[in-house]
Scaffold this active site. Structure first.
Site, PDB file in Angstrom:
ATOM      1  N   ASP A  63    -112.542  37.766  49.693  1.00 66.60           N
ATOM      2  CA  ASP A  63    -112.632  36.397  49.328  1.00 66.60           C
ATOM      3  C   ASP A  63    -111.286  35.929  48.552  1.00 66.60           C
ATOM      4  O   ASP A  63    -111.299  35.092  47.991  1.00 66.60           O
ATOM      5  CB  ASP A  63    -113.770  36.222  48.345  1.00 66.60           C
ATOM      6  N   GLU A 104    -112.184  36.448  40.773  1.00 64.73           N
ATOM      7  CA  GLU A 104    -112.814  35.899  41.847  1.00 64.73           C
ATOM      8  C   GLU A 104    -112.310  34.320  42.023  1.00 64.73           C
ATOM      9  O   GLU A 104    -111.871  33.731  41.004  1.00 64.73           O
ATOM     10  CB  GLU A 104    -114.350  36.047  41.568  1.00 64.73           C
ATOM     11  N   HIS A 141    -109.781  37.677  45.996  1.00 68.31           N
ATOM     12  CA  HIS A 141    -109.504  38.021  44.682  1.00 68.31           C
ATOM     13  C   HIS A 141    -108.408  39.047  44.607  1.00 68.31           C
ATOM     14  O   HIS A 141    -108.178  39.709  45.282  1.00 68.31           O
ATOM     15  CB  HIS A 141    -110.744  38.503  44.026  1.00 68.31           C
ATOM     16  N   ASP A 157    -108.276  46.797  36.272  1.00 67.31           N
ATOM     17  CA  ASP A 157    -109.565  46.420  35.935  1.00 67.31           C
ATOM     18  C   ASP A 157    -110.464  47.791  35.905  1.00 67.31           C
ATOM     19  O   ASP A 157    -110.324  48.597  36.024  1.00 67.31           O
ATOM     20  CB  ASP A 157    -110.058  45.471  36.809  1.00 67.31           C
TER      21      ASP A 157
HETATM   22  C1  F6R Z   1    -109.098  47.067  42.197  1.00 63.41           C
HETATM   23  C2  F6R Z   1    -108.894  45.675  42.414  1.00 63.41           C
HETATM   24  C3  F6R Z   1    -109.341  44.757  43.490  1.00 63.41           C
HETATM   25  C4  F6R Z   1    -109.070  45.531  44.788  1.00 63.41           C
HETATM   26  C5  F6R Z   1    -109.931  44.978  45.835  1.00 63.41           C
HETATM   27  C6  F6R Z   1    -109.590  45.373  47.211  1.00 63.41           C
HETATM   28  O1  F6R Z   1    -108.478  47.395  41.018  1.00 63.41           O
HETATM   29  O2  F6R Z   1    -108.343  45.215  41.467  1.00 63.41           O
HETATM   30  O3  F6R Z   1    -108.873  43.716  43.449  1.00 63.41           O
HETATM   31  O4  F6R Z   1    -107.949  45.808  45.116  1.00 63.41           O
HETATM   32  O5  F6R Z   1    -111.112  44.543  45.472  1.00 63.41           O
HETATM   33  O6  F6R Z   1    -110.444  46.299  47.329  1.00 63.41           O
HETATM   34  P1  F6R Z   1    -110.254  47.517  48.605  1.00 63.41           P
HETATM   35  O7  F6R Z   1    -109.148  48.125  48.529  1.00 63.41           O
HETATM   36  O8  F6R Z   1    -111.461  48.673  48.337  1.00 63.41           O
HETATM   37  O9  F6R Z   1    -110.666  46.697  49.633  1.00 63.41           O
END
Ligand code: F6R
Length: 256
Positions: free
Chosen positions: A132, A139, A134, A63
């Site tokens: 959450d 989401e 995701h 992403d």
């Molecule tokens: C990032 C991504 C997100 C993160 C998630 C957890 O490329 O795809 O799904 O893996 O938001 O973020 P952290 O690791 O910062 O807790």
């Protein structure tokens, strides 16, 4: 699903790094799906230290924020450059990250899907998980069959990521993300989750129903999903003892 619980994030990351390294050694042309955020930071550091040969590998990131230029310090382009790409011998032409500044986002998303297909599909997809549930930036309520597209972040994710932007208000609300259907086509999904903030999402993803309200729960339908957890992220799992027993008693041929 294979659930690997380790006492610390360092121990869990070390095993995950061995798995990625084994793939790169066995299949130099491997196609890797990459994640950003805090979770894979140590993994990237370990992979860099292993001095692997990335020359023939191809990568696709999950992403990117809409509107951020690749040199914006909070862009995922910058994150990947700083934490992995500038330290390894990946070829620039084999690196793929959605362009957050694309004028025609649907066309970019369609191209991204085609490029993944043309590369032969993703061998190993790294994933983190949002508090959450995701994965990527899919989401809760995202279609479990979704493809690469633009999504709007929830207030919770904006709050979680506020630290990268000096406040949630400054964070872009829109992102381009691989879809859940795209992620599910990877041949192996490897999800890492560390810390108590992830415990509820992990419990739902592993032991709850498959539901768009916890996108990571879709991994229950994946033929090969491996989850690396530290104790804090595993805290709410009811079958913790069983998962530990399975890992500790793996037959030699199944060991990493
Ligand atoms: C990032 C991504 C997100 C993160 C998630 C957890 O490329 O795809 O799904 O893996 O938001 O973020 P952290 O690791 O910062 O807790």
């Amino acid at each position: 699903m294979e659930i690997i619980i380790q006492p610390t994030l360092e121990a869990a990351t070390a095993i995950a790094a061995r798995l990625v390294a084994a793939l790169l050694r066995e299949k130099p042309r491997a196609v890797l799906g990459l994640a950003t955020g805090s979770t894979p930071l140590l993994l990237y550091r370990e992979l860099v230290q292993m001095k692997l040969n990335w020359r023939r590998a191809t990568t696709f990131n999950l992403d990117e924020y809409v509107s951020l230029a690749p040199d914006h310090p909070a862009s995922y382009h910058s994150f990947m450059r700083e934490n992995l790409f500038r330290h390894v011998n990946l070829r620039a032409k084999n690196i793929h990250i959605p362009d957050g500044r694309a004028r025609d986002i649907p066309a970019l998303c369609e191209r991204y899907e085609k490029e993944i297909h043309k590369a032969g599909g993703i061998d190993l997809q790294l994933l983190g998980i949002g508090s959450d549930g995701h994965i990527g930036f899919n989401e809760p309520s995202s279609s479990l069959a979704s493809r690469t597209r633009m999504k709007t972040l929830t207030e919770r994710t904006l709050r979680d990521n506020a630290r990268f932007f000096g406040g949630a208000a400054r964070s872009p609300h829109h992102v381009i993300t691989m879809g859940i259907g795209t992620i599910m086509e990877a041949r192996h999904c490897l999800l890492l989750a560390f810390g108590s903030k992830k415990a509820r999402a992990i419990a739902g993803a592993v032991e709850g129903p498959v539901t768009a309200m916890n996108p990571a729960s879709v991994l229950q339908l994946h033929p090969r999903a491996t989850l690396f957890l530290d104790e804090a992220a595993a805290a709410r799992l009811k079958m913790k003892r069983y998962y530990r027993w399975v890992f500790e008693n793996k037959p030699a041929w199944q060991k990493f």
